[in-house]
Design a protein around this motif. Structure first.
Motif, PDB file in Angstrom:
ATOM      1  N   PRO A   1       0.805  -1.224   0.000  1.00 45.16           N
ATOM      2  CA  PRO A   1       0.000   0.000   0.000  1.00 45.16           C
ATOM      3  C   PRO A   1       0.839   1.274   0.000  1.00 45.16           C
ATOM      4  N   SER A   2       2.021   1.226   0.580  1.00 46.89           N
ATOM      5  CA  SER A   2       2.876   2.413   0.594  1.00 46.89           C
ATOM      6  C   SER A   2       3.386   2.747  -0.805  1.00 46.89           C
ATOM      7  N   ILE A   3       3.733   1.724  -1.553  1.00 47.42           N
ATOM      8  CA  ILE A   3       4.177   1.946  -2.926  1.00 47.42           C
ATOM      9  C   ILE A   3       3.033   2.530  -3.751  1.00 47.42           C
ATOM     10  N   LEU A   4       1.841   1.982  -3.564  1.00 48.54           N
ATOM     11  CA  LEU A   4       0.683   2.500  -4.295  1.00 48.54           C
ATOM     12  C   LEU A   4       0.399   3.954  -3.926  1.00 48.54           C
ATOM     13  N   ARG A   5       0.476   4.262  -2.646  1.00 45.63           N
ATOM     14  CA  ARG A   5       0.233   5.641  -2.216  1.00 45.63           C
ATOM     15  C   ARG A   5       1.300   6.574  -2.769  1.00 45.63           C
ATOM     16  N   GLY A   6       2.545   6.149  -2.716  1.00 44.81           N
ATOM     17  CA  GLY A   6       3.633   6.963  -3.238  1.00 44.81           C
ATOM     18  C   GLY A   6       3.497   7.227  -4.730  1.00 44.81           C
TER      19      GLY A   6
ATOM     20  N   THR B   1      -7.568   3.613  -4.905  1.00 43.77           N
ATOM     21  CA  THR B   1      -7.978   2.302  -4.405  1.00 43.77           C
ATOM     22  C   THR B   1      -8.613   1.443  -5.493  1.00 43.77           C
ATOM     23  N   PRO B   2      -9.601   1.955  -6.250  1.00 41.40           N
ATOM     24  CA  PRO B   2     -10.180   1.110  -7.301  1.00 41.40           C
ATOM     25  C   PRO B   2      -9.146   0.680  -8.355  1.00 41.40           C
ATOM     26  N   ASP B   3      -8.223   1.568  -8.678  1.00 37.49           N
ATOM     27  CA  ASP B   3      -7.205   1.219  -9.669  1.00 37.49           C
ATOM     28  C   ASP B   3      -6.223   0.183  -9.119  1.00 37.49           C
ATOM     29  N   ALA B   4      -6.060   0.121  -7.816  1.00 36.92           N
ATOM     30  CA  ALA B   4      -5.128  -0.836  -7.213  1.00 36.92           C
ATOM     31  C   ALA B   4      -5.753  -2.214  -7.040  1.00 36.92           C
ATOM     32  N   LEU B   5      -7.064  -2.275  -6.841  1.00 26.70           N
ATOM     33  CA  LEU B   5      -7.693  -3.556  -6.528  1.00 26.70           C
ATOM     34  C   LEU B   5      -7.759  -4.509  -7.714  1.00 26.70           C
ATOM     35  N   ALA B   6      -7.976  -4.003  -8.917  1.00 24.84           N
ATOM     36  CA  ALA B   6      -8.079  -4.907 -10.070  1.00 24.84           C
ATOM     37  C   ALA B   6      -6.758  -5.639 -10.318  1.00 24.84           C
ATOM     38  N   PRO B   7      -5.609  -4.948 -10.378  1.00 26.80           N
ATOM     39  CA  PRO B   7      -4.356  -5.699 -10.548  1.00 26.80           C
ATOM     40  C   PRO B   7      -4.078  -6.658  -9.393  1.00 26.80           C
ATOM     41  N   MET B   8      -4.454  -6.265  -8.182  1.00 23.83           N
ATOM     42  CA  MET B   8      -4.249  -7.158  -7.050  1.00 23.83           C
ATOM     43  C   MET B   8      -5.093  -8.420  -7.226  1.00 23.83           C
ATOM     44  N   SER B   9      -6.322  -8.266  -7.691  1.00 24.10           N
ATOM     45  CA  SER B   9      -7.185  -9.424  -7.917  1.00 24.10           C
ATOM     46  C   SER B   9      -6.626 -10.324  -8.996  1.00 24.10           C
ATOM     47  N   ILE B  10      -6.090  -9.734 -10.043  1.00 27.56           N
ATOM     48  CA  ILE B  10      -5.481 -10.531 -11.104  1.00 27.56           C
ATOM     49  C   ILE B  10      -4.260 -11.276 -10.553  1.00 27.56           C
ATOM     50  N   GLY B  11      -3.475 -10.602  -9.720  1.00 32.24           N
ATOM     51  CA  GLY B  11      -2.334 -11.258  -9.087  1.00 32.24           C
ATOM     52  C   GLY B  11      -2.772 -12.412  -8.200  1.00 32.24           C
ATOM     53  N   LEU B  12      -3.878 -12.234  -7.486  1.00 37.55           N
ATOM     54  CA  LEU B  12      -4.409 -13.327  -6.662  1.00 37.55           C
ATOM     55  C   LEU B  12      -4.826 -14.505  -7.530  1.00 37.55           C
ATOM     56  N   LEU B  13      -5.469 -14.199  -8.649  1.00 32.56           N
ATOM     57  CA  LEU B  13      -5.880 -15.260  -9.563  1.00 32.56           C
ATOM     58  C   LEU B  13      -4.668 -16.035 -10.068  1.00 32.56           C
ATOM     59  N   LEU B  14      -3.653 -15.320 -10.513  1.00 28.56           N
ATOM     60  CA  LEU B  14      -2.458 -15.977 -11.022  1.00 28.56           C
ATOM     61  C   LEU B  14      -1.750 -16.764  -9.921  1.00 28.56           C
ATOM     62  N   GLY B  15      -1.654 -16.175  -8.734  1.00 29.07           N
ATOM     63  CA  GLY B  15      -1.035 -16.880  -7.614  1.00 29.07           C
ATOM     64  C   GLY B  15      -1.806 -18.123  -7.234  1.00 29.07           C
ATOM     65  N   GLN B  16      -3.117 -18.030  -7.274  1.00 25.85           N
ATOM     66  CA  GLN B  16      -3.962 -19.166  -6.932  1.00 25.85           C
ATOM     67  C   GLN B  16      -3.789 -20.301  -7.930  1.00 25.85           C
TER      68      GLN B  16
ATOM     69  N   GLY C   1     -14.503 -17.663  -8.633  1.00 26.67           N
ATOM     70  CA  GLY C   1     -14.632 -16.685  -7.551  1.00 26.67           C
ATOM     71  C   GLY C   1     -13.760 -15.464  -7.762  1.00 26.67           C
ATOM     72  N   VAL C   2     -12.520 -15.676  -8.172  1.00 28.08           N
ATOM     73  CA  VAL C   2     -11.615 -14.545  -8.373  1.00 28.08           C
ATOM     74  C   VAL C   2     -12.035 -13.728  -9.588  1.00 28.08           C
ATOM     75  N   VAL C   3     -12.473 -14.388 -10.662  1.00 24.06           N
ATOM     76  CA  VAL C   3     -12.948 -13.653 -11.837  1.00 24.06           C
ATOM     77  C   VAL C   3     -14.155 -12.794 -11.452  1.00 24.06           C
ATOM     78  N   ALA C   4     -15.063 -13.352 -10.658  1.00 19.80           N
ATOM     79  CA  ALA C   4     -16.206 -12.563 -10.189  1.00 19.80           C
ATOM     80  C   ALA C   4     -15.735 -11.374  -9.356  1.00 19.80           C
ATOM     81  N   ALA C   5     -14.714 -11.581  -8.528  1.00 20.73           N
ATOM     82  CA  ALA C   5     -14.178 -10.481  -7.723  1.00 20.73           C
ATOM     83  C   ALA C   5     -13.549  -9.413  -8.604  1.00 20.73           C
TER      84      ALA C   5
ATOM     85  N   VAL D   1     -13.689  -4.034 -11.010  1.00 21.96           N
ATOM     86  CA  VAL D   1     -13.709  -3.177 -12.196  1.00 21.96           C
ATOM     87  C   VAL D   1     -14.975  -2.335 -12.213  1.00 21.96           C
ATOM     88  N   LEU D   2     -16.111  -2.947 -11.886  1.00 20.58           N
ATOM     89  CA  LEU D   2     -17.366  -2.185 -11.833  1.00 20.58           C
ATOM     90  C   LEU D   2     -17.310  -1.125 -10.738  1.00 20.58           C
TER      91      LEU D   2
END
Length: 155
Positions: free
Chosen positions: A100-105, A110-125, A138-142, A147-148
């Motif tokens: 979060p510090s890197i994102l803030r810097g 917040t909305p722009d940060a959550l989509a890439p994080m979700s994609i990263g979770l999907l790939l990690g999963q 579940g992750v695709v739905a998230a 995005v919405l």
């Protein structure tokens, strides 16, 4: 980065237990974010904020140490498991805390940060589990929800 933190914290759970991993990673994240906030973002500048904040972190650290304490005898993780658990837990705290510090810097919303994080979770999963079909759905739905949310909040 967040996904790496999640993988490390799950490794900590498996190595030395949830009751030791969560207090330590949470306390370290609080300390790290406090220090980054002070140094990088000029936070805690109000009169009395710095001593109060630093004083508040003391019991948090003490609690984390107390939760992870092990007498070395009896049931519980071995010394090697405790070392590994502590190492991966510290790694997870840095990954979680820096994200979060890197994102803030960088000025990322917040909305722009959550989509890439979700994609990263999907790939990690998909890299860490065999049973991915339900998780992928579940992750695709998230991701769609995020995005919405981002689209709605930008209007």
């Amino acid at each position: 980065m967040w996904s790496c933190g999640q993988i490390l914290v799950l490794r900590g759970f498996a190595t030395w237990g949830v009751s030791r991993t969560m207090p330590v990673t949470t306390a370290l994240q609080l300390v790290l974010n406090g220090v980054i906030g002070i140094i990088a973002f000029g936070e805690w500048r109000a009169p009395g904020a710095m001593p109060l904040g630093l004083t508040a972190l003391g019991p948090v650290i003490l609690g984390a140490v107390a939760c992870s304490w092990n007498e070395g005898t009896g049931a519980g993780p071995t010394a090697a498991q405790r070392r590994t658990g502590l190492t991966v837990t510290i790694g997870s705290a840095f990954m979680y805390g820096l994200y979060p510090s890197i994102l803030r810097g960088a000025g990322v919303s917040t909305p722009d940060a959550l989509a890439p994080m979700s994609i990263g979770l999907l790939l990690g999963q998909t890299r860490t589990r065999k049973e991915t079909a339900v998780t992928v759905v579940g992750v695709v739905a998230a991701v769609i929800g995020v995005v919405l949310l981002g689209t709605a909040s930008s209007r």
